[in-house]
Design a protein around this motif. Structure first.
Motif, PDB file in Angstrom:
ATOM      1  N   ARG A 264       0.831  -1.215   0.000  1.00 39.76           N
ATOM      2  CA  ARG A 264       0.000   0.000   0.000  1.00 39.76           C
ATOM      3  C   ARG A 264       0.859   1.255   0.000  1.00 39.76           C
ATOM      4  N   ALA A 265       1.915   1.250   0.807  1.00 35.59           N
ATOM      5  CA  ALA A 265       2.786   2.417   0.860  1.00 35.59           C
ATOM      6  C   ALA A 265       3.388   2.702  -0.516  1.00 35.59           C
ATOM      7  N   CYS A 266       3.788   1.650  -1.211  1.00 39.81           N
ATOM      8  CA  CYS A 266       4.392   1.843  -2.533  1.00 39.81           C
ATOM      9  C   CYS A 266       3.347   2.264  -3.562  1.00 39.81           C
ATOM     10  N   ALA A 270       3.312   5.764  -5.664  1.00 41.79           N
ATOM     11  CA  ALA A 270       3.275   5.789  -7.128  1.00 41.79           C
ATOM     12  C   ALA A 270       2.078   6.573  -7.637  1.00 41.79           C
ATOM     13  N   LEU A 271       0.933   6.412  -6.984  1.00 46.33           N
ATOM     14  CA  LEU A 271      -0.274   7.120  -7.415  1.00 46.33           C
ATOM     15  C   LEU A 271      -0.101   8.632  -7.246  1.00 46.33           C
ATOM     16  N   LEU A 294      -1.051   1.318 -12.620  1.00 46.28           N
ATOM     17  CA  LEU A 294      -1.770   1.672 -11.395  1.00 46.28           C
ATOM     18  C   LEU A 294      -2.989   0.781 -11.183  1.00 46.28           C
ATOM     19  N   ALA A 295      -3.702   0.496 -12.259  1.00 44.63           N
ATOM     20  CA  ALA A 295      -4.885  -0.362 -12.145  1.00 44.63           C
ATOM     21  C   ALA A 295      -4.492  -1.765 -11.691  1.00 44.63           C
ATOM     22  N   VAL A 346       7.241   3.389 -12.032  1.00 46.14           N
ATOM     23  CA  VAL A 346       6.465   4.617 -12.169  1.00 46.14           C
ATOM     24  C   VAL A 346       7.296   5.814 -11.715  1.00 46.14           C
ATOM     25  N   LEU A 347       8.077   5.635 -10.661  1.00 50.34           N
ATOM     26  CA  LEU A 347       8.904   6.719 -10.153  1.00 50.34           C
ATOM     27  C   LEU A 347      10.192   6.913 -10.946  1.00 50.34           C
TER      28      LEU A 347
END
Length: 393
Positions: A264-266, A270-271, A294-295, A346-347
């Motif tokens: 969840r933290a990651c 990313a979101l 993301l999905a 993503v980052l």
């Protein structure tokens, strides 16, 4: 459209509907503690490879009721399995090392004493452990025997009415800060568990350094060189591998939840990054390939949390089976690692920086993937349950 049916990106399946007010209150309390006491410092701890003030953190966690929280009596909180799981999720969302401290204390060391100890042992050890005044560790894994504890070399022999222990244990969380070690050893009557005060002559716990994972965690070797214990140091109700394996099963349940905290933290990192990081004139969250990542991350994250909830309800009902916990540990840790790795992409290059939690969580989960049962061991547990054929040997 009512407020209850508005889509919430933080809870897309509406899983909070499964929680009671008490569940939410416990989750909020642990989340606030982690945000105040861990998150501002953990990147530095991880970079330096240390967990300063571990004993003070343990006392604070004891004051929260987080140590042995699903056990009853002896100063323990008597919380539900789901509430314990929610606490593990919030702690691991901060760092796997903090959740490991709590898991080893409560689900391994305290659980072993609570389930297999004498009344005198319970009264001596559990209240100070629940308060975080005494830290425990759990000595099962050996340098040459990880997934095969039946062939452990640590041995306990009788000498009059005493026991004398010799051997080594490896990769022991909390080892060098513990006041008591639950040590499993072979005897002429099979494997037994022993409560070893860590100030006993012949016992030492050198800390393991140069780790590239779980760096904000105390990890040690246990050395037992002629450790002499009285007869009543043995756990009277533990005989054979059933004792340590039942403790591991209880701890693995916490991992099912905890891994989703790291994920969840990651995902949230990313979101947020995708919404604000601009490339080619717009946020990268507006590109199809980023939205696909993301999905997929959201799917696996919330499916994993739903699985953890289901297993928690089964545990609270007294209907959980070890194979079902293997199901959860195998799935959730594997998916959590994939979520962390995808979040890193993503980052981009920022994903490897300790300014963000992603790489820290990803490397921590490499340890979580293999401790308390490797992927292969859990696959074989499920394979045996599905086919009825034992393929371990």
């Amino acid at each position: 459209m009512t407020e209850r049916t508005v889509f919430d990106p933080a809870d897309p399946l509406g899983l909070d509907d499964l929680l009671t007010d008490d569940d939410r209150a416990i989750r909020a309390t642990v989340r606030e503690w982690a945000a105040d006491r861990v998150l501002p410092h953990v990147a530095g701890w991880y970079e330096r490879g240390e967990l300063p003030g571990a004993r003070e953190l343990a006392r604070e966690l004891g004051a929260l009721g987080a140590l042995g929280m699903s056990l009853t009596g002896y100063g323990c909180a008597g919380a539900s399995a789901v509430q314990y799981g929610l606490a593990c999720l919030e702690l691991e969302a901060a760092d796997s090392g903090i959740r490991s401290l709590v898991s080893v204390q409560g689900s391994l060391a305290m659980y072993a004493i609570h389930r297999f100890g004498s009344e005198e042992q319970k009264r001596r050890w559990l209240p100070p452990m629940a308060a975080g005044e005494t830290i425990g560790c759990f000595g099962l894994t050996e340098p040459d025997h990880g997934s095969d504890p039946a062939n452990m070399r640590t041995a306990a022999r009788r000498d009059g009415t005493d026991w004398v222990l010799d051997g080594r244990k490896m990769w022991i969380t909390n080892g060098s800060i513990a006041g008591v070690a639950v040590v499993w050893a072979g005897t002429e009557d099979g494997i037994r568990g022993f409560l070893v005060p860590t100030d006993t002559p012949g016992f030492s716990a050198p800390e393991i350094h140069h780790k590239l994972s779980l760096r904000a965690s105390v990890t040690s070797e246990l050395v037992l060189d002629g450790v002499r214990l009285p007869a009543d140091a043995a756990l009277p109700e533990a005989r054979g591998l059933r004792g340590p394996l039942s403790c591991l099963s209880h701890a693995r349940y916490g991992i099912v939840w905890g891994a989703m905290g790291a994920a969840r933290a990651c995902f949230e990192t990313a979101l947020d990054y995708a919404r604000t990081r601009e490339q080619f004139g717009r946020p990268i969250g507006g590109f199809q390939l980023t939205q696909a990542k993301l999905a997929d991350m959201a799917l696996e994250l919330h499916k994993g949390i739903l699985l953890a909830h289901h297993l928690g309800r089964r545990m609270d009902a007294g209907r959980i089976r070890p194979e079902q916990i293997s199901f959860g540990k195998l799935n959730n840790v594997r998916e959590a690692i994939d979520i962390c790795r995808t979040a890193r992409t993503v980052l981009g290059a920022n994903g490897i920086s300790l300014e963000y939690p992603v790489m820290r969580h990803a490397t921590n989960l490499e340890s979580v993937l293999t401790y308390e049962g490797t992927v292969e061991m859990h696959q074989l547990v499920l394979g045996k349950a599905l086919t009825g054929i034992d393929a371990f040997r």
